[in-house]
Design an enzyme around this catalytic site. Structure first.
Site, PDB file in Angstrom:
ATOM      1  N   GLY A  12       0.796  -1.375  -0.109  1.00 44.85           N
ATOM      2  CA  GLY A  12       0.135  -0.283   0.059  1.00 44.85           C
ATOM      3  C   GLY A  12       1.157   1.548  -0.427  1.00 44.85           C
ATOM      4  O   GLY A  12       0.671   1.892   0.823  1.00 44.85           O
ATOM      5  N   SER A  14       1.567   3.575  -2.381  1.00 43.88           N
ATOM      6  CA  SER A  14       1.243   4.666  -3.627  1.00 43.88           C
ATOM      7  C   SER A  14       1.139   5.866  -2.855  1.00 43.88           C
ATOM      8  O   SER A  14       0.831   7.299  -3.633  1.00 43.88           O
ATOM      9  CB  SER A  14      -0.065   4.150  -4.784  1.00 43.88           C
ATOM     10  OG  SER A  14      -1.210   3.561  -3.777  1.00 43.88           O
ATOM     11  N   SER A 142      -1.609   0.494  14.779  1.00 43.22           N
ATOM     12  CA  SER A 142      -2.472   1.994  14.929  1.00 43.22           C
ATOM     13  C   SER A 142      -2.698   2.222  16.488  1.00 43.22           C
ATOM     14  O   SER A 142      -2.721   0.788  17.604  1.00 43.22           O
ATOM     15  CB  SER A 142      -3.745   2.216  14.618  1.00 43.22           C
ATOM     16  OG  SER A 142      -4.338   3.093  14.919  1.00 43.22           O
ATOM     17  N   TYR A 155     -12.432  -2.790  12.741  1.00 35.18           N
ATOM     18  CA  TYR A 155     -10.173  -1.535  12.751  1.00 35.18           C
ATOM     19  C   TYR A 155      -9.772  -2.227  13.512  1.00 35.18           C
ATOM     20  O   TYR A 155      -8.599  -2.720  13.524  1.00 35.18           O
ATOM     21  CB  TYR A 155     -10.998  -0.082  12.659  1.00 35.18           C
ATOM     22  CG  TYR A 155      -9.409   0.331  12.240  1.00 35.18           C
ATOM     23  CD1 TYR A 155      -8.701   0.134  10.685  1.00 35.18           C
ATOM     24  CD2 TYR A 155      -8.790   1.216  12.868  1.00 35.18           C
ATOM     25  CE1 TYR A 155      -7.643   0.801  10.419  1.00 35.18           C
ATOM     26  CE2 TYR A 155      -7.603   1.746  12.882  1.00 35.18           C
ATOM     27  CZ  TYR A 155      -7.452   1.306  11.584  1.00 35.18           C
ATOM     28  OH  TYR A 155      -6.032   2.200  11.101  1.00 35.18           O
ATOM     29  N   LYS A 159      -6.117  -4.032  14.524  1.00 38.24           N
ATOM     30  CA  LYS A 159      -5.259  -3.504  14.685  1.00 38.24           C
ATOM     31  C   LYS A 159      -4.420  -3.800  15.928  1.00 38.24           C
ATOM     32  O   LYS A 159      -3.307  -3.991  16.412  1.00 38.24           O
ATOM     33  CB  LYS A 159      -5.829  -2.253  14.835  1.00 38.24           C
ATOM     34  CG  LYS A 159      -5.340  -1.873  13.575  1.00 38.24           C
ATOM     35  CD  LYS A 159      -4.144  -1.575  12.195  1.00 38.24           C
ATOM     36  CE  LYS A 159      -4.497  -0.742  10.744  1.00 38.24           C
ATOM     37  NZ  LYS A 159      -3.196  -0.832  10.454  1.00 38.24           N
TER      38      LYS A 159
END
Ligand code: NAD
Length: 253
Positions: A12, A14, A142, A155, A159
């Site tokens: 990831g 970009s 995170s 999420y 994490k």
């Protein structure tokens, strides 16, 4: 240069934190595999920016929530550059949805990319690192994994899972000269969380400013790169299973 002649995969990369880490790794002498899923132009722009500074990078399309794509991607990088020394599991997706809004699809999407994919990328590279003598893994967790927030249960689960799978992998792989560690960023201004920074979120931004000792509500992607270089370098050789929180101090209270 702290990563001279190393080969790094940054998933990831970009945009956002991955882009910043990839660019910094290239400045430190690494050849970097830039990974994208849906944005070839953005990935090509990252490669061009690295090459313009005299660095080496190549873009690879892969959905890193899928094991078959992880295996293909890893093989392509090894074939292209002769090996992989560093893996940054960074690709992630963040949905703000309440408990009752969390469908199976939303749960699976976040767990598949943010946790399952991280584990299987490490698993894919272990046989390679057994041949080469070791490797470095940096999993991006995170503060939603070291702590918790409302309206993002999947999420937080993913994490939090990253923090502990980092420890579990380190426990098993440490003796093989494979370092598995994690960075837990605080709020970082990237496309991922544009929806919680924009108009209508003034109260949240103010809350983060007030409760962060440095008074910074959103850090910059570049703020993550020094810790990433440290964990990718020989300086961290005896650090295993750690999660380093980089959040401007948000977690101290
Ligand atoms: P971002 O949205 O800017 O970047 C995420 C990247 O993941 C993009 O390049 C995207 O194309 C890629 N991606 C998404 N799905 C993919 C897939 N299936 N396969 C391959 N790539 C895919 O987000 P960011 O803020 O830079 O986040 C990077 C990491 O940092 C994530 O794991 C995120 O959870 C974590 N993180 C971010 C923050 C923050 O405040 N921004 C805070 C803590 C942790």
């Amino acid at each position: 240069m702290r990563l001279k002649d190393k080969v790094a995969i940054v998933t990831g990369s970009s945009m956002g934190i991955g882009e910043a880490i990839a660019k910094r790794f290239a400045k430190e002498g690494a050849t970097v595999a830039i990974n994208y899923f849906k944005s070839p132009d953005a990935a090509d722009a990252v490669v061009a920016a690295i090459e313009a500074e005299g660095g080496k990078a190549k873009a690879y399309k892969a959905d890193v929530s899928k094991v078959a794509e992880i295996e293909r991607f890893a093989k392509e990088v090894i074939d292209d550059f002769g090996g992989v020394d560093i893996l940054v599991n960074n690709a992630g997706v963040f949905r703000t949805v309440s408990v009752l809004e969390t469908t199976e699809e939303i749960w699976d999407e976040q767990l598949d990319l943010n946790l399952r994919g991280y584990f299987f990328f490490v698993k894919t590279l272990v046989p390679h690192w057994r041949q080469t003598g070791g490797g470095k893994v940096i999993n991006i967790s995170s503060i939603a994994g070291t702590g918790a927030f409302p309206n993002c249960p999947a999420y937080c689960a993913a994490k939090g899972g990253v923090v502990n799978v980092t420890r579990a992998l380190a426990a098993e792989l440490g003796k093989e000269n494979i370092n598995v560690n994690s960075i837990a960023p605080g709020n970082v201004a990237t496309p991922l969380n544009a929806h919680v920074r924009g108009p209508g979120n003034e109260e949240y931004v103010k809350l983060m400013e007030t409760f962060t000792p440095t008074g910074i509500a959103f850090l910059k992607p570049e703020d993550m790169t020094g810790t990433a270089v440290f964990l990718a370098s020989q300086d961290s050789n005896l650090i295993h299973g750690e999660t380093i929180i980089v959040d401007g101090g948000w977690s101290v209270w």
